[in-house]
Design a protein around this motif. Structure first.
Motif, mmCIF file in Angstrom:
data_model
loop_
_atom_site.group_PDB
_atom_site.id
_atom_site.type_symbol
_atom_site.label_atom_id
_atom_site.label_comp_id
_atom_site.label_asym_id
_atom_site.label_seq_id
_atom_site.Cartn_x
_atom_site.Cartn_y
_atom_site.Cartn_z
ATOM 1 N N THR A 180 11.574 6.196 6.977
ATOM 2 C CA THR A 180 12.564 5.466 7.760
ATOM 3 C C THR A 180 13.940 5.525 7.095
ATOM 4 O O THR A 180 14.960 5.727 7.767
ATOM 5 N N ILE A 181 13.979 5.372 5.788
ATOM 6 C CA ILE A 181 15.253 5.458 5.076
ATOM 7 C C ILE A 181 15.855 6.850 5.228
ATOM 8 O O ILE A 181 17.058 6.989 5.477
ATOM 9 N N THR A 182 15.034 7.882 5.093
ATOM 10 C CA THR A 182 15.542 9.251 5.228
ATOM 11 C C THR A 182 16.077 9.501 6.629
ATOM 12 O O THR A 182 17.116 10.150 6.803
ATOM 13 N N THR A 183 15.401 8.976 7.643
ATOM 14 C CA THR A 183 15.888 9.132 9.012
ATOM 15 C C THR A 183 17.219 8.418 9.200
ATOM 16 O O THR A 183 18.129 8.948 9.847
ATOM 17 N N ILE A 242 2.842 16.220 4.940
ATOM 18 C CA ILE A 242 2.120 16.517 3.696
ATOM 19 C C ILE A 242 1.538 15.236 3.097
ATOM 20 O O ILE A 242 0.381 15.213 2.662
ATOM 21 N N LEU A 243 2.334 14.174 3.080
ATOM 22 C CA LEU A 243 1.829 12.913 2.540
ATOM 23 C C LEU A 243 0.713 12.333 3.404
ATOM 24 O O LEU A 243 -0.253 11.758 2.883
ATOM 25 N N ALA A 244 0.800 12.490 4.722
ATOM 26 C CA ALA A 244 -0.269 11.999 5.594
ATOM 27 C C ALA A 244 -1.563 12.768 5.340
ATOM 28 O O ALA A 244 -2.650 12.179 5.309
ATOM 29 N N ASN A 272 12.183 15.915 5.885
ATOM 30 C CA ASN A 272 11.567 14.611 6.054
ATOM 31 C C ASN A 272 10.285 14.723 6.882
ATOM 32 O O ASN A 272 9.259 14.138 6.539
ATOM 33 N N ALA A 273 10.328 15.484 7.953
ATOM 34 C CA ALA A 273 9.149 15.627 8.814
ATOM 35 C C ALA A 273 8.017 16.338 8.079
ATOM 36 O O ALA A 273 6.865 15.897 8.125
ATOM 37 N N VAL A 274 8.330 17.419 7.400
ATOM 38 C CA VAL A 274 7.301 18.162 6.668
ATOM 39 C C VAL A 274 6.749 17.317 5.525
ATOM 40 O O VAL A 274 5.535 17.287 5.288
ATOM 41 N N THR A 283 0.845 -1.198 0.000
ATOM 42 C CA THR A 283 0.000 0.000 0.000
ATOM 43 C C THR A 283 0.875 1.242 0.000
ATOM 44 O O THR A 283 2.066 1.195 0.316
ATOM 45 N N LEU A 284 0.262 2.362 -0.335
ATOM 46 C CA LEU A 284 0.991 3.631 -0.342
ATOM 47 C C LEU A 284 1.484 4.042 1.048
ATOM 48 O O LEU A 284 2.617 4.520 1.169
ATOM 49 N N PRO A 285 0.683 3.870 2.120
ATOM 50 C CA PRO A 285 1.228 4.213 3.443
ATOM 51 C C PRO A 285 2.465 3.396 3.822
ATOM 52 O O PRO A 285 3.367 3.920 4.480
ATOM 53 N N ASP A 286 2.525 2.129 3.405
ATOM 54 C CA ASP A 286 3.731 1.333 3.663
ATOM 55 C C ASP A 286 4.944 1.943 2.971
ATOM 56 O O ASP A 286 6.040 1.977 3.529
ATOM 57 N N ARG A 287 4.746 2.416 1.771
ATOM 58 C CA ARG A 287 5.841 3.033 1.026
ATOM 59 C C ARG A 287 6.289 4.338 1.675
ATOM 60 O O ARG A 287 7.487 4.640 1.747
ATOM 61 N N VAL A 288 5.333 5.114 2.164
ATOM 62 C CA VAL A 288 5.667 6.389 2.813
ATOM 63 C C VAL A 288 6.447 6.144 4.098
ATOM 64 O O VAL A 288 7.456 6.810 4.365
#
Length: 94
Positions: free
Chosen positions: A44-47, A82-84, A76-78, A34-39
């Motif tokens: 996590t990768i960016t962190t 936005i995606l949420a 990353n936080a912003v 799903t898209l939320p899994d990808r987000v």
């Protein structure tokens, strides 16, 4: 003076572990069901990249890279917010 190999430093091993787990997370980003899994995988990768930058800046004594890590963390936080918000609006229209 002799340069210290990154593998001698325990922080260097930590960087290698973080890179390895980031590569494993790429599977979730590319093939997530799903898209939320990808987000979540991308956040996590960016962190992990931020932590890698911070560790390498301390190892190499280039502390200006910590500023880059902080900026990347804020983006990353912003971006996650936005995606949420986008996913929330998309869920209402379904």
């Amino acid at each position: 003076m002799v340069e210290e190999n990154i593998l001698v430093n325990p922080f260097g091993w930590g960087v290698i572990v973080l890179i390895f787990t980031s590569v494993m997370l790429m599977y979730r980003v590319l093939f997530g069901p799903t898209l939320p899994d990808r987000v979540v995988g991308l956040n996590t990768i960016t962190t992990k990249v931020v932590v890698i930058i911070a560790i390498l800046s301390v190892i190499n004594k280039q502390y200006f890279l910590i500023d880059l890590a902080v900026v990347l963390l804020m983006v990353n936080a912003v971006g996650g917010l936005i995606l949420a918000k986008y996913l929330e609006r998309r869920g209402r229209s379904d």
